[in-house]
Design a protein around this motif. Structure first.
Motif, short mmCIF file in Angstrom:
data_model
loop_
_atom_site.label_atom_id
_atom_site.label_comp_id
_atom_site.label_asym_id
_atom_site.label_seq_id
_atom_site.Cartn_x
_atom_site.Cartn_y
_atom_site.Cartn_z
N TYR A 17 0.84 -1.21 0.00
CA TYR A 17 0.00 0.00 0.00
C TYR A 17 0.87 1.25 0.00
O TYR A 17 0.59 2.22 -0.70
N ASP A 49 3.93 1.35 -1.21
CA ASP A 49 4.48 1.41 -2.58
C ASP A 49 3.48 2.08 -3.51
O ASP A 49 3.84 2.94 -4.32
N ALA A 50 2.24 1.65 -3.40
CA ALA A 50 1.20 2.19 -4.27
C ALA A 50 1.03 3.69 -4.03
O ALA A 50 0.94 4.47 -4.98
N TRP A 51 1.03 4.07 -2.76
CA TRP A 51 0.87 5.49 -2.42
C TRP A 51 1.99 6.32 -3.06
O TRP A 51 1.74 7.36 -3.66
N THR A 79 3.88 5.48 -5.63
CA THR A 79 3.76 5.45 -7.09
C THR A 79 2.72 6.46 -7.57
O THR A 79 2.96 7.22 -8.50
N VAL A 80 1.58 6.48 -6.89
CA VAL A 80 0.52 7.42 -7.25
C VAL A 80 0.99 8.86 -7.06
O VAL A 80 0.78 9.73 -7.92
N SER A 81 1.67 9.11 -5.97
CA SER A 81 2.17 10.44 -5.69
C SER A 81 3.13 10.91 -6.79
O SER A 81 3.05 12.04 -7.26
N ARG A 82 4.04 10.02 -7.19
CA ARG A 82 5.00 10.36 -8.25
C ARG A 82 4.28 10.60 -9.58
O ARG A 82 4.59 11.56 -10.29
N ALA A 83 3.32 9.73 -9.90
CA ALA A 83 2.60 9.87 -11.18
C ALA A 83 1.81 11.17 -11.22
O ALA A 83 1.82 11.89 -12.23
N TYR A 84 1.17 11.49 -10.14
CA TYR A 84 0.38 12.74 -10.06
C TYR A 84 1.30 13.95 -10.16
O TYR A 84 1.02 14.90 -10.89
N ASN A 85 2.41 13.87 -9.47
CA ASN A 85 3.37 14.97 -9.49
C ASN A 85 3.92 15.21 -10.90
O ASN A 85 3.99 16.36 -11.35
N SER A 86 4.25 14.13 -11.61
CA SER A 86 4.81 14.33 -12.95
C SER A 86 3.74 14.82 -13.91
O SER A 86 4.02 15.59 -14.83
N ARG A 87 2.49 14.42 -13.68
CA ARG A 87 1.39 14.93 -14.50
C ARG A 87 1.24 16.45 -14.30
O ARG A 87 1.10 17.21 -15.26
N ARG A 147 4.02 18.22 -16.08
CA ARG A 147 3.81 18.27 -17.53
C ARG A 147 2.77 19.33 -17.89
O ARG A 147 2.94 20.08 -18.85
N GLU A 148 1.70 19.39 -17.12
CA GLU A 148 0.65 20.35 -17.44
C GLU A 148 1.12 21.78 -17.23
O GLU A 148 0.75 22.68 -17.95
N VAL A 161 -3.91 12.30 -3.51
CA VAL A 161 -3.08 11.09 -3.56
C VAL A 161 -3.74 9.99 -2.73
O VAL A 161 -3.84 8.84 -3.17
N THR A 183 -5.00 6.65 -4.56
CA THR A 183 -4.38 5.39 -4.13
C THR A 183 -5.47 4.37 -3.78
O THR A 183 -5.42 3.21 -4.19
N TRP A 201 -6.04 1.17 -6.08
CA TRP A 201 -5.76 -0.09 -5.36
C TRP A 201 -6.81 -1.13 -5.74
O TRP A 201 -6.51 -2.28 -6.02
N VAL A 205 -3.86 6.78 -12.46
CA VAL A 205 -3.77 8.20 -12.08
C VAL A 205 -4.04 9.08 -13.30
O VAL A 205 -4.84 10.02 -13.24
#
Lengths: 95, 97
Positions: free
Chosen positions: A73, A75-77, A79-87, A90-91, B36, B40, B44, B67
């Motif tokens: 969980y 790890d998932a958190w 990963t989501v945080s990184r993906a959202y941040n890079s999005r 980009r925007e 986030v 998540t 999940w 995401v």
């Protein structure tokens, strides 16, 4: 702890609040709120994944599952945080 | 603006600019964190089968896509509502009341 926050915001220094103190307290409160949020959602998700039929105790395999689930969980958190941040990055670059 | 609100007037209603800036940054960070948490939880459900000893690359890719598509969905809905509102303001009555 709660009385600590309350009394400090009440202004023991004669109505003049120290911004530094306020900022410190806000940071602590935010950290606590985030930890609670994570704990609550993680408990919910890992309970669903790991506890099939609630038995008389939390058995060994269930404990192992929960431990693994907690790590995944997190790890998932992240990963989501990184993906959202890079999005967002980009925007912002496209604006 | 800065000249009119001198530090002596910091009694009622005046907000420390440093504190105000701090609050703006923190609440933005908080909105980020909140989303986030939400994504998540949502992803999940979509991406996690049985938690294994590590997050495999397939699940990780699923989280990233999840995401991206969630944000796309949110933007799509916003755009579409905006367009339908322009051509046919369904909500105008209830909103103007």
């Amino acid at each position: 702890m709660e009385s600590g926050f309350g009394s400090d915001f009440g202004g023991s220094s004669g109505g003049k609040l120290d911004p530094g103190v306020i900022m410190e307290q806000v940071k602590v409160q935010i950290a606590v709120a985030n930890a609670q949020e994570l704990l609550q959602r993680m408990t919910d998700k890992c309970f669903r994944k790991c506890i099939g039929k609630p038995g008389g105790s939390l058995d060994n395999s269930e404990q192992k599952c929960i431990a693994m689930c907690m790590d995944r969980y997190m790890d998932a958190w992240n990963t989501v945080s990184r993906a959202y941040n890079s999005r967002l990055q980009r925007e912002r670059a496209n604006m | 603006m800065e000249s009119s609100s001198s530090s002596s007037a910091a009694g009622v209603g005046a907000v420390d600019p440093q504190l105000q800036h701090f609050m703006e940054v923190e609440s933005q960070k908080q909105r980020f964190q909140q989303l986030v948490h939400q994504m998540t939880e949502l992803c999940w459900e979509k991406c996690m089968d049985k938690p294994g000893p590590k997050l495999d690359s397939r699940a990780e890719a699923c989280f990233v896509n999840c995401v991206e598509r969630f944000i796309d969905t949110s933007q799509f809905i916003l755009n579409r509502l905006e367009q339908t509102h322009k051509s046919k303001p369904v909500f105008s009555e209830s909103l103007s009341d």
